[in-house]
Design a protein around this motif. Structure first.
Motif, PDB file in Angstrom:
ATOM      1  N   LEU A  28       0.848  -1.190   0.000  1.00 24.36           N
ATOM      2  CA  LEU A  28       0.000   0.000   0.000  1.00 24.36           C
ATOM      3  C   LEU A  28       0.883   1.239   0.000  1.00 24.36           C
ATOM      4  CD1 LEU A  28      -2.701   1.517   0.305  1.00 24.36           C
ATOM      5  CD2 LEU A  28      -2.475   1.211   2.787  1.00 24.36           C
ATOM      6  N   THR A  29       0.647   2.128  -0.959  1.00 22.67           N
ATOM      7  CA  THR A  29       1.409   3.368  -1.050  1.00 22.67           C
ATOM      8  C   THR A  29       0.452   4.547  -0.969  1.00 22.67           C
ATOM      9  OG1 THR A  29       2.973   2.253  -2.530  1.00 22.67           O
ATOM     10  CG2 THR A  29       3.093   4.662  -2.399  1.00 22.67           C
ATOM     11  N   VAL A  30       0.654   5.401   0.035  1.00 17.21           N
ATOM     12  CA  VAL A  30      -0.158   6.609   0.217  1.00 17.21           C
ATOM     13  C   VAL A  30       0.781   7.805   0.293  1.00 17.21           C
ATOM     14  CG1 VAL A  30      -1.862   7.792   1.658  1.00 17.21           C
ATOM     15  CG2 VAL A  30      -1.913   5.285   1.463  1.00 17.21           C
ATOM     16  N   ASP A  31       0.676   8.702  -0.686  1.00 18.80           N
ATOM     17  CA  ASP A  31       1.532   9.895  -0.738  1.00 18.80           C
ATOM     18  C   ASP A  31       3.018   9.556  -0.583  1.00 18.80           C
ATOM     19  OD1 ASP A  31      -0.692  11.455  -1.050  1.00 18.80           O
ATOM     20  OD2 ASP A  31      -0.857  12.001   1.058  1.00 18.80           O
ATOM     21  N   GLY A  32       3.449   8.489  -1.252  1.00 16.34           N
ATOM     22  CA  GLY A  32       4.864   8.113  -1.217  1.00 16.34           C
ATOM     23  C   GLY A  32       5.221   7.206  -0.044  1.00 16.34           C
ATOM     24  N   GLU A  33       4.382   7.153   0.984  1.00 16.58           N
ATOM     25  CA  GLU A  33       4.654   6.271   2.126  1.00 16.58           C
ATOM     26  C   GLU A  33       4.208   4.855   1.765  1.00 16.58           C
ATOM     27  OE1 GLU A  33       3.246   5.462   6.748  1.00 16.58           O
ATOM     28  OE2 GLU A  33       2.189   6.916   5.490  1.00 16.58           O
ATOM     29  N   VAL A  35       3.915   0.682   2.756  1.00 16.95           N
ATOM     30  CA  VAL A  35       3.957  -0.402   3.746  1.00 16.95           C
ATOM     31  C   VAL A  35       3.553  -1.700   3.041  1.00 16.95           C
ATOM     32  CG1 VAL A  35       3.471   1.054   5.754  1.00 16.95           C
ATOM     33  CG2 VAL A  35       1.572   0.031   4.476  1.00 16.95           C
ATOM     34  N   GLU A  36       4.031  -2.819   3.567  1.00 17.93           N
ATOM     35  CA  GLU A  36       3.709  -4.122   3.000  1.00 17.93           C
ATOM     36  C   GLU A  36       3.323  -5.077   4.117  1.00 17.93           C
ATOM     37  OE1 GLU A  36       7.229  -5.327   0.996  1.00 17.93           O
ATOM     38  OE2 GLU A  36       7.097  -3.811  -0.598  1.00 17.93           O
ATOM     39  N   TRP A  37       2.454  -6.040   3.770  1.00 15.43           N
ATOM     40  CA  TRP A  37       2.144  -7.091   4.740  1.00 15.43           C
ATOM     41  C   TRP A  37       1.665  -8.353   4.038  1.00 15.43           C
ATOM     42  CZ3 TRP A  37      -1.040  -2.778   4.269  1.00 15.43           C
ATOM     43  CH2 TRP A  37      -2.396  -3.009   3.990  1.00 15.43           C
TER      44      TRP A  37
END
Length: 413
Positions: A28-33, A35-37
């Motif tokens: 998941l990418t939100v505004d460049g941030e 995370v993965e799971w």
């Protein structure tokens, strides 16, 4: 503020990988941030479509994995909207934590909430609700658990995964796989709707998925006895005491409108002198806990008199020596066959007979019938009210007579 928002599913091969399945991850990418799971699903790399982010194939394993990934995809966007609705920053990390149940907020799951509802409901049985209603909620919960296992290969899902598609898939499952009729399926979906409404009220869901789904029941043709059928039954004497008892209890319901559970609970204290100085039944309906006041017709009075000295009646303090509802309905089928009736008899058929043949057909207003049946709403009574051809004929005859009188008056002039 406009945000960039991207969801990607991909497989990741471990070091020294040779063959076999590998884990599927969500990025998941939100505004460049970013995370993965781990999605808790695996796939053979040869069967993975990287461009589509889905497993290749039409077999059940591929369908199950892809359905799960689709639900996760929807859950990500639902969680983002929920966080925004609650005034919280929908960052990639916040969305992942909420989905995984990390942080301050607990992630509520559908079966968990349903089970909690049923536990509370059970404590109110006998006070606010009837045992039969709890049984229906338990049946609906079991069907929902089976659906989730069938659809997603898991025991439970987050309530944020319940959307319009989830509900329509559940309806399909109930009718095609579970094998229930349309109205039964709608009844189970109504119970799911109650659970979801509680979730919305607690702000666990940002949007009610039932807003775009309409629960529609189909009109059913309820069986009831005609006057000639009642006479045939009343005049029939069976060779066994069990069938004669069932016949009498059924006839008693035909002339009082009481359900099986209400008849089974009747005692001598429920019989009292009414406003007309005649004998009445004063009781409360088991199902709806509403008052029911019913003047006793001669047939019903004679049946009470017949069993007043029965040993079981004397010992238990009941009005009748009742048997179980299941056995009652089984014996009624036997009685129907003996009489050659072309309809399936159940004890509830007697309640319809009272509403239709005994009262409404004989000119008793529907408001009066509703009060005797103990209904909370007139709409419920209208489901019982089948206007017979004989009543239509009688009502139209009155109109014909009026026109005949007018025609005769004009001729005389």
């Amino acid at each position: 503020m406009k945000r960039t928002f991207k969801v990607l599913f991909f497989v990741r091969k471990p070091k020294n990988y040779s063959d076999g399945t590998v884990p599927i991850y969500l990025r998941l990418t939100v505004d460049g941030e970013r995370v993965e799971w781990h999605t808790q699903r695996e796939c053979d790399p040869e069967r993975w479509n990287a461009q589509a982010g889905r497993m290749i194939g039409t077999k059940q394993d591929a369908k199950s994995v892809n359905a799960w990934l689709e639900q996760l995809h929807v859950q990500v966007f639902d969680t983002q909207r929920h966080l925004a609705h609650m005034g919280k920053e929908p960052t990639a990390l916040a969305i992942r934590n909420k989905i995984q149940g990390k942080g301050d907020e607990k992630v509520h799951t559908l079966i968990e909430v349903f089970e909690y509802h049923n536990e509370q409901f059970a404590q109110l049985v006998g006070k606010d609700f009837a045992p039969g209603t709890l049984k229906k909620f338990k049946t609906a919960l079991a069907a929902l658990q089976n659906f989730i296992t069938w659809k997603f290969s898991v025991r439970d899902v987050a309530i944020t995964q319940v959307n319009h598609q989830f509900i329509t898939d559940y309806e399909f499952y109930l009718k095609s796989i579970h094998g229930v009729q349309h109205n039964t399926a709608m009844g189970m979906i109504k119970k799911l709707k109650k659970i979801i409404r509680q979730c919305v009220a607690n702000d666990w869901l940002a949007k009610d998925p039932f807003l775009s789904y309409k629960i529609k029941t189909r009109e059913t043709h309820r069986a009831f006895l005609l006057e000639k059928d009642l006479e045939l039954l009343a005049n029939k004497h069976f060779p066994t005491d069990r069938l004669n008892l069932v016949k009498d209890l059924f006839l008693f319901s035909c002339f009082t409108g009481l359900s099986y559970s209400d008849v089974a609970e009747l005692s001598s204290t429920d019989i009292a002198i009414g406003i007309d100085r005649e004998m009445w039944i004063h009781t409360r309906r088991t199902k709806t806990d509403t008052n029911s006041r019913i003047p006793l017709l001669p047939t019903a009075l004679s049946i009470i008199e017949k069993y007043k000295d029965h040993p079981k009646v004397q010992a238990e303090g009941r009005l009748f020596p009742c048997i179980s509802n299941q056995r009652m309905n089984s014996y009624l089928k036997e009685i129907s066959d003996c009489l050659g009736l072309q309809k399936e008899l159940t004890f509830h058929c007697a309640r319809h007979t009272f509403a239709t043949t005994v009262t409404l057909t004989n000119g008793v207003p529907i408001e009066t019938v509703s009060k005797m049946l103990g209904h909370r709403s007139l709409r419920t009574t209208q489901q019982y009210a089948k206007i017979l051809d004989v009543k239509v004929s009688n009502d139209m005859q009155v109109l014909k007579d009026r026109f005949a009188i007018k025609a005769g008056t004009k001729s005389a002039i």
